[in-house]
Design a protein around this motif. Sequence first.
Motif, PDB file in Angstrom:
ATOM      1  N   TYR A   1     -14.498 -95.373  47.152  1.00 45.84           N
ATOM      2  CA  TYR A   1     -14.221 -95.630  46.027  1.00 45.84           C
ATOM      3  C   TYR A   1     -13.735 -97.090  45.397  1.00 45.84           C
ATOM      4  O   TYR A   1     -14.082 -97.768  44.630  1.00 45.84           O
ATOM      5  CB  TYR A   1     -14.034 -94.908  45.503  1.00 45.84           C
TER       6      TYR A   1
ATOM      7  N   THR B   1     -13.856 -87.550  42.307  1.00 52.81           N
ATOM      8  CA  THR B   1     -15.046 -87.549  42.803  1.00 52.81           C
ATOM      9  C   THR B   1     -14.315 -87.453  41.046  1.00 52.81           C
ATOM     10  O   THR B   1     -14.917 -86.639  40.336  1.00 52.81           O
ATOM     11  CB  THR B   1     -15.620 -86.491  42.990  1.00 52.81           C
TER      12      THR B   1
ATOM     13  N   TYR C   1     -15.725 -77.591  51.624  1.00 51.88           N
ATOM     14  CA  TYR C   1     -15.309 -75.952  52.173  1.00 51.88           C
ATOM     15  C   TYR C   1     -15.611 -74.817  51.479  1.00 51.88           C
ATOM     16  O   TYR C   1     -15.688 -74.684  49.814  1.00 51.88           O
ATOM     17  CB  TYR C   1     -13.231 -76.371  52.690  1.00 51.88           C
TER      18      TYR C   1
HETATM   19  O1  LIG Z   1     -13.461 -83.707  52.178  1.00 52.06           O
HETATM   20  C1  LIG Z   1     -14.080 -83.587  50.773  1.00 52.06           C
HETATM   21  C2  LIG Z   1     -14.890 -84.952  50.342  1.00 52.06           C
HETATM   22  O2  LIG Z   1     -14.030 -86.334  50.922  1.00 52.06           O
HETATM   23  C3  LIG Z   1     -15.420 -85.329  49.346  1.00 52.06           C
HETATM   24  O3  LIG Z   1     -16.368 -84.199  49.213  1.00 52.06           O
HETATM   25  C4  LIG Z   1     -15.850 -86.359  49.331  1.00 52.06           C
HETATM   26  O4  LIG Z   1     -16.358 -86.838  50.355  1.00 52.06           O
HETATM   27  C5  LIG Z   1     -17.155 -86.476  47.774  1.00 52.06           C
HETATM   28  O5  LIG Z   1     -16.244 -86.503  46.619  1.00 52.06           O
END
Ligand SMILES: OC[C@H](O)C(O)[C@@H](O)CO
Length: 380
Positions: free
Chosen positions: A48, A119, A299
């Motif tokens: 990001y 996110t 998870y």
């Molecule tokens: O461990 C979680 C991840 O890093 C996230 O899902 C990310 O990759 C996307 O939002």
Amino acid sequence: MASSNLSFVLNKPNDVSFEERPVPKLQNPHDVLVAVNYTGICGSDVHYWQHGAIGHFVVKDPMVLGHESAGTVVEVGSAVKTLKKGDRIALEPGYPCRRCPACLSGHYNLCPDMVFAATPPYDGTLTGFWVAPVDFCYKLPDNVSTQEGALIEPLAVAVHIVKQARVQPGQSVVVMGAGPVGLLCAAVARSFGATKVVSVDIVQSKLDFARSYAATHTYASQRVSPEENARKLLAVADLPDGADAVIDASGAEPSIQTSLHVVRMGGTYVQGGMGKSDITFPIMALCLKEVTARGSFRYGSGDYKLAIDLVASGKVDVKALINGVVPFRDAEQAFKKVKEGQVIKILIAGPNEKVDKAIDTTVDENKLKAAPVTGSTGCC
Ligand SMILES: OC[C@H](O)C(O)[C@@H](O)CO
Ligand SMILES: NC(=O)c1ccc[n+]([C@@H]2O[C@H](COP(=O)([O-])OP(=O)(O)OC[C@H]3O[C@@H](n4cnc5c(N)ncnc54)[C@H](O)[C@@H]3O)[C@@H](O)[C@H]2O)c1
């Protein structure tokens, strides 16, 4: 209460700043307020920061980065019975709606309305204080440090992947990629009873570390065809019939292609790595070998708890992956170190946390020799 809520904000690609934001307030009686003590940097945070987007998740407004965190409870809502002020916790950073078909079927990680830290459009945990529902905060046992607590998030990713692989005692598992997720998958597979765990990467120093960490065998992927790589890998690992389970934790197309030639007849393949959205995939191998292929995303039920149990019981060592802890104000430098592939896991101390020394940029040679990372795209 020390009350700096300094936050590490991504404004646009390659443009970050520190911003003092108001300390958040409890939203409902089941919430707790947590002082964030340590946060690990994930490849997705770096992605990001560099590119401003992962797939269809696009950073349109300034967003606080970070989602691999542990902290200390500083306030609890009136309905909270299971945690109290002063408890140290690992923070699960995604909050599902709890009402949709995915949530109600027990697969809350697949909730389409997930509010997940860092996110977009949701802020992350590289901040002073964080409000979370109590059932997404996991009390750390006395023998698990708060720094180890910050690694419960990537470990939970690995737990979910290895569960998806249905690894049984005595089985063989090949893990493509020896970054943090791949290393943790190897360790979890061992803890599930896999007797042969092969770590695969394109960087020899990563394989050297993997061998000292959890892998029983390693293989350095070569610039040959997927079939040829698979043949060589299976020879090195003495797996003439193929591996029971193959996990991709690289996201790299060549490694995914090789995986389908490495898995045994009737074996299992799990896609954990997030690389290009579309690749050329060997469907004939999938078909002719009746391979079970599964995805794995974040998870779900029980994964955080198991991750903590694995650390507390000494079955998985997460401390070995930590290269250093840096003060909050060094967050950008820490991101640079991760981008350059110079660390396995670097922790950023919370803004209210004292760190004795300035940024520890010296990488423990026994852990990892500096090497550029190529191939894995960190999600898109
Ligand atoms: O461990 C979680 C991840 O890093 C996230 O899902 C990310 O990759 C996307 O939002
Ligand atoms: N499924 C999920 O929920 C989830 C969660 C977190 C991360 N991820 C993804 O998991 C992957 C691993 O995460 P990480 O933090 O360890 O990333 P990382 O970039 O540190 O590790 C990837 C590793 O793959 C290696 N690699 C690259 N090309 C390869 C090839 N052809 N063959 C073998 N190895 C190769 C790299 O050298 C690197 O060591 C990433 O793609 C990441 O986006 C998925």
